[in-house]
Design a protein around this motif. Structure first.
Motif, PDB file in Angstrom:
ATOM      1  N   PRO A 146       0.745  -1.269  -0.024  1.00 52.68           N
ATOM      2  CA  PRO A 146       0.000   0.043  -0.089  1.00 52.68           C
ATOM      3  C   PRO A 146       0.804   1.168  -0.130  1.00 52.68           C
ATOM      4  CG  PRO A 146      -0.824  -1.560   1.609  1.00 52.68           C
ATOM      5  CD  PRO A 146       0.295  -2.067   1.044  1.00 52.68           C
ATOM      6  N   HIS A 147       2.164   1.082   0.487  1.00 52.31           N
ATOM      7  CA  HIS A 147       2.807   2.244   0.392  1.00 52.31           C
ATOM      8  C   HIS A 147       3.724   2.819  -0.757  1.00 52.31           C
ATOM      9  CE1 HIS A 147       2.251   2.501   4.715  1.00 52.31           C
ATOM     10  NE2 HIS A 147       2.162   1.241   4.615  1.00 52.31           N
ATOM     11  N   TRP A 148       3.700   1.918  -1.701  1.00 62.39           N
ATOM     12  CA  TRP A 148       4.703   1.936  -2.947  1.00 62.39           C
ATOM     13  C   TRP A 148       4.021   3.190  -3.851  1.00 62.39           C
ATOM     14  CZ3 TRP A 148       4.476  -3.966  -3.904  1.00 62.39           C
ATOM     15  CH2 TRP A 148       4.934  -4.730  -3.011  1.00 62.39           C
ATOM     16  N   ALA A 149       2.836   3.075  -4.230  1.00 60.08           N
ATOM     17  CA  ALA A 149       2.579   4.329  -5.085  1.00 60.08           C
ATOM     18  C   ALA A 149       2.819   5.696  -4.409  1.00 60.08           C
ATOM     19  CB  ALA A 149       1.193   4.123  -5.578  1.00 60.08           C
ATOM     20  N   PRO A 150       2.619   5.908  -3.151  1.00 58.18           N
ATOM     21  CA  PRO A 150       2.815   7.196  -2.415  1.00 58.18           C
ATOM     22  C   PRO A 150       4.196   7.288  -2.538  1.00 58.18           C
ATOM     23  CG  PRO A 150       1.086   6.258  -1.133  1.00 58.18           C
ATOM     24  CD  PRO A 150       1.601   5.130  -2.302  1.00 58.18           C
ATOM     25  N   LEU A 151       4.994   6.485  -2.439  1.00 62.13           N
ATOM     26  CA  LEU A 151       6.608   6.640  -2.481  1.00 62.13           C
ATOM     27  C   LEU A 151       6.882   7.061  -3.539  1.00 62.13           C
ATOM     28  CD1 LEU A 151       9.285   6.523  -0.785  1.00 62.13           C
ATOM     29  CD2 LEU A 151       9.146   3.972  -1.276  1.00 62.13           C
ATOM     30  N   PHE A 152       6.653   6.496  -4.744  1.00 60.48           N
ATOM     31  CA  PHE A 152       6.870   6.789  -5.983  1.00 60.48           C
ATOM     32  C   PHE A 152       6.407   8.059  -6.434  1.00 60.48           C
ATOM     33  CE2 PHE A 152       6.529   6.278 -10.729  1.00 60.48           C
ATOM     34  CZ  PHE A 152       7.923   6.339 -10.916  1.00 60.48           C
ATOM     35  N   ALA A 153       5.233   8.465  -6.045  1.00 56.63           N
ATOM     36  CA  ALA A 153       4.977   9.848  -6.576  1.00 56.63           C
ATOM     37  C   ALA A 153       5.944  10.949  -6.107  1.00 56.63           C
ATOM     38  CB  ALA A 153       3.475  10.207  -5.590  1.00 56.63           C
ATOM     39  N   LYS A 154       6.777  10.893  -4.994  1.00 55.75           N
ATOM     40  CA  LYS A 154       7.513  11.693  -4.557  1.00 55.75           C
ATOM     41  C   LYS A 154       8.948  11.645  -5.379  1.00 55.75           C
ATOM     42  CE  LYS A 154       6.114  11.336   0.171  1.00 55.75           C
ATOM     43  NZ  LYS A 154       6.674  10.661   1.527  1.00 55.75           N
ATOM     44  N   HIS A 155       9.014  10.732  -6.214  1.00 53.48           N
ATOM     45  CA  HIS A 155      10.368  10.510  -6.957  1.00 53.48           C
ATOM     46  C   HIS A 155      10.197  10.348  -8.288  1.00 53.48           C
ATOM     47  CE1 HIS A 155      12.516  10.526  -3.002  1.00 53.48           C
ATOM     48  NE2 HIS A 155      11.596   9.662  -2.429  1.00 53.48           N
ATOM     49  N   ARG A 156       9.009  10.514  -8.959  1.00 55.10           N
ATOM     50  CA  ARG A 156       8.991  10.205 -10.450  1.00 55.10           C
ATOM     51  C   ARG A 156      10.182  11.039 -11.182  1.00 55.10           C
ATOM     52  NH1 ARG A 156       4.321   8.548 -12.405  1.00 55.10           N
ATOM     53  NH2 ARG A 156       4.478   9.917 -14.061  1.00 55.10           N
ATOM     54  N   LYS A 157      10.516  12.104 -10.880  1.00 53.83           N
ATOM     55  CA  LYS A 157      11.263  12.816 -11.691  1.00 53.83           C
ATOM     56  C   LYS A 157      12.554  12.229 -11.686  1.00 53.83           C
ATOM     57  CE  LYS A 157      13.250  17.558 -12.436  1.00 53.83           C
ATOM     58  NZ  LYS A 157      13.349  18.953 -11.836  1.00 53.83           N
ATOM     59  N   ALA A 158      13.144  11.656 -10.471  1.00 60.16           N
ATOM     60  CA  ALA A 158      14.297  11.028 -10.322  1.00 60.16           C
ATOM     61  C   ALA A 158      14.465   9.545 -11.332  1.00 60.16           C
ATOM     62  CB  ALA A 158      14.611  10.541  -8.812  1.00 60.16           C
ATOM     63  N   ALA A 159      12.999   9.046 -11.269  1.00 51.30           N
ATOM     64  CA  ALA A 159      13.060   7.854 -12.118  1.00 51.30           C
ATOM     65  C   ALA A 159      13.370   7.990 -13.601  1.00 51.30           C
ATOM     66  CB  ALA A 159      11.704   7.111 -11.812  1.00 51.30           C
ATOM     67  N   ASP A 160      12.674   8.977 -14.205  1.00 50.52           N
ATOM     68  CA  ASP A 160      13.035   9.573 -15.573  1.00 50.52           C
ATOM     69  C   ASP A 160      14.343  10.039 -15.693  1.00 50.52           C
ATOM     70  OD1 ASP A 160      10.372   8.609 -16.582  1.00 50.52           O
ATOM     71  OD2 ASP A 160       9.669  10.607 -16.102  1.00 50.52           O
ATOM     72  N   GLY A 161      14.990  10.443 -14.654  1.00 54.14           N
ATOM     73  CA  GLY A 161      16.349  10.937 -14.924  1.00 54.14           C
ATOM     74  C   GLY A 161      17.322   9.734 -14.915  1.00 54.14           C
ATOM     75  N   LEU A 162      16.958   8.862 -14.612  1.00 51.92           N
ATOM     76  CA  LEU A 162      17.911   7.587 -14.569  1.00 51.92           C
ATOM     77  C   LEU A 162      17.684   6.975 -15.913  1.00 51.92           C
ATOM     78  CD1 LEU A 162      17.273   5.894 -10.937  1.00 51.92           C
ATOM     79  CD2 LEU A 162      19.473   6.708 -11.809  1.00 51.92           C
ATOM     80  N   LYS A 163      16.317   6.885 -16.256  1.00 50.61           N
ATOM     81  CA  LYS A 163      16.196   6.198 -17.425  1.00 50.61           C
ATOM     82  C   LYS A 163      14.883   6.821 -18.271  1.00 50.61           C
ATOM     83  CE  LYS A 163      15.164   1.356 -19.045  1.00 50.61           C
ATOM     84  NZ  LYS A 163      14.884   0.003 -18.575  1.00 50.61           N
ATOM     85  N   PRO A 164      15.052   7.405 -19.271  1.00 50.62           N
ATOM     86  CA  PRO A 164      13.752   7.949 -19.784  1.00 50.62           C
ATOM     87  C   PRO A 164      12.442   7.086 -20.112  1.00 50.62           C
ATOM     88  CG  PRO A 164      15.844   8.878 -20.984  1.00 50.62           C
ATOM     89  CD  PRO A 164      16.167   7.708 -19.950  1.00 50.62           C
ATOM     90  N   GLY A 165      11.617   7.811 -19.663  1.00 47.77           N
ATOM     91  CA  GLY A 165      10.191   6.850 -19.642  1.00 47.77           C
ATOM     92  C   GLY A 165       9.895   5.763 -18.573  1.00 47.77           C
ATOM     93  N   LEU A 166      10.897   5.761 -17.640  1.00 50.49           N
ATOM     94  CA  LEU A 166      10.794   4.629 -16.605  1.00 50.49           C
ATOM     95  C   LEU A 166       9.444   4.859 -15.748  1.00 50.49           C
ATOM     96  CD1 LEU A 166      11.737   2.199 -15.276  1.00 50.49           C
ATOM     97  CD2 LEU A 166      13.417   3.970 -13.871  1.00 50.49           C
ATOM     98  N   SER A 167       9.282   6.206 -15.522  1.00 55.43           N
ATOM     99  CA  SER A 167       7.939   6.501 -14.421  1.00 55.43           C
ATOM    100  C   SER A 167       7.083   6.026 -15.275  1.00 55.43           C
ATOM    101  CB  SER A 167       8.054   8.163 -14.367  1.00 55.43           C
ATOM    102  OG  SER A 167       7.579   8.667 -15.613  1.00 55.43           O
ATOM    103  N   ALA A 168       6.537   5.997 -16.326  1.00 60.01           N
ATOM    104  CA  ALA A 168       5.336   5.154 -16.934  1.00 60.01           C
ATOM    105  C   ALA A 168       5.446   4.068 -16.613  1.00 60.01           C
ATOM    106  CB  ALA A 168       5.201   5.764 -18.499  1.00 60.01           C
TER     107      ALA A 168
END
Length: 320
Positions: A146-168
């Motif tokens: 239950p905690h994964w989606a709220p955690l990811f919401a804080k770091h979406r930009k970092a995910a795309d910075g590591l790999k373009p399109g990763l957040s989707a």
């Protein structure tokens, strides 16, 4: 176990004055991990580990962890028993931060686990699950599904910075995990961080001990197996070692046989466990304090594991 907190000789002496352990003989930081500051301490009475709890540790959770270690050790499970001071307290403070002393456990971790190590680790994990039965305290898994989606919401930009399109891609994973996450599995105390560096072996390769219980909580036993499969059974090239996975489960079932429902749930649990560690590594990626004696772990290692699980890999086949 990175060193974020420096401790002076005077501070250490004042800390030890509450114990009947004699004076410090040797003291050095342990530069591994990313969670707490750990020190190897040798006194006139023996060797210990001093842990100073840092940013992720919640003070209200520490009695659960320390009392669990005492519970397990008192029931014969090889874990690091906390050392009480003269007043009977195991939770202390140093530099204004919570701290504790625990026993030093002999043994070596496996930097490159073999199939035999995986079998022994699996048996050690089942032993832990059985030894934890009856532990009266409860702690919810605050890094569970239950905690994964709220955690990811804080770091979406970092995910795309590591790999373009990763957040989707991660958004899709999270939605699929939420829909298919297993419910009603046998639960109890789990380690939740049973990585190779948290498991010790004897010189003959037999399981010796488990350490670092500071993610322990109440959750499905099969989820703990899934965490362990991800941590132990992937090769350096990113491929999943099914032979090692089967050995790990076989070792586990030496002590605690799995139900058919648990076995069926492990593939999706393994995908979720990969998500959990991807997300916490992503959160740590830009948050490790300057000057810490550690480098944050690469989130993309666990993104690659997620990619394997997305393919619907059959982890065990028939007769695992």
């Amino acid at each position: 176990m990175a060193v974020y907190t420096d401790i002076t000789d005077d501070e250490l002496a004042a800390f030890l004055s509450d114990y009947d352990l004699g004076q410090a003989v040797a003291f050095k930081g342990i530069a591994e991990g990313v969670e707490n500051s750990n020190f190897l301490l040798e006194t006139e009475s023996g060797r210990f580990i001093l842990t100073v709890y840092e940013r992720r540790a919640k003070p209200e959770d520490l009695p659960y962890f320390l009392d669990l270690l005492t519970w397990l050790a008192d029931r014969g499970y090889p874990s690091a028993k906390p050392i009480a001071d003269r007043a009977g307290a195991t939770l202390k403070t140093i530099r204004g931060k919570p701290a504790a002393l625990v026993e030093f456990l002999p043994g070596l971790s496996a930097r490159r686990p073999t199939v035999a190590h995986c079998r022994e680790a699996g048996e050690g994990l089942a032993w832990l699950h059985l030894a934890g039965e009856g532990y009266p305290a409860r702690r919810a898994n605050d890094l569970g599904q239950p905690h994964w989606a709220p955690l990811f919401a804080k770091h979406r930009k970092a995910a795309d910075g590591l790999k373009p399109g990763l957040s989707a891609t991660i958004d899709k994973d999270l939605a699929e995990l939420a829909l298919s996450w297993p419910r009603g599995l046998p639960t109890g105390v789990i380690h939740a961080d049973y990585f190779p560096d948290n498991v010790f072996f004897k010189p003959d390769g037999k399981f010796a001990a488990a350490i670092d219980f500071y993610f322990a909580c109440d959750d499905a036993f099969a989820y703990d197996i899934a965490v362990t499969l991800n941590a132990w059974c992937f090769e350096a090239d990113g491929s999943f070692n099914i032979t090692a996975a089967r050995a790990l489960v076989a070792g586990y079932e030496r002590r605690r046989p799995l139900s058919p429902t648990e076995r069926d749930a492990i593939p999706i649990l393994a995908r979720g466990a990969a998500m959990r560690f991807f997300l916490t590594r992503l959160a740590d990626w830009g948050a490790t304090p300057a000057g810490a004696l550690v480098k944050p772990k690469d989130p993309l290692e666990y993104e690659r594991k997620l990619a394997v699980h997305r393919e619907g890999l059959s982890l065990f086949g028939t007769g695992a």
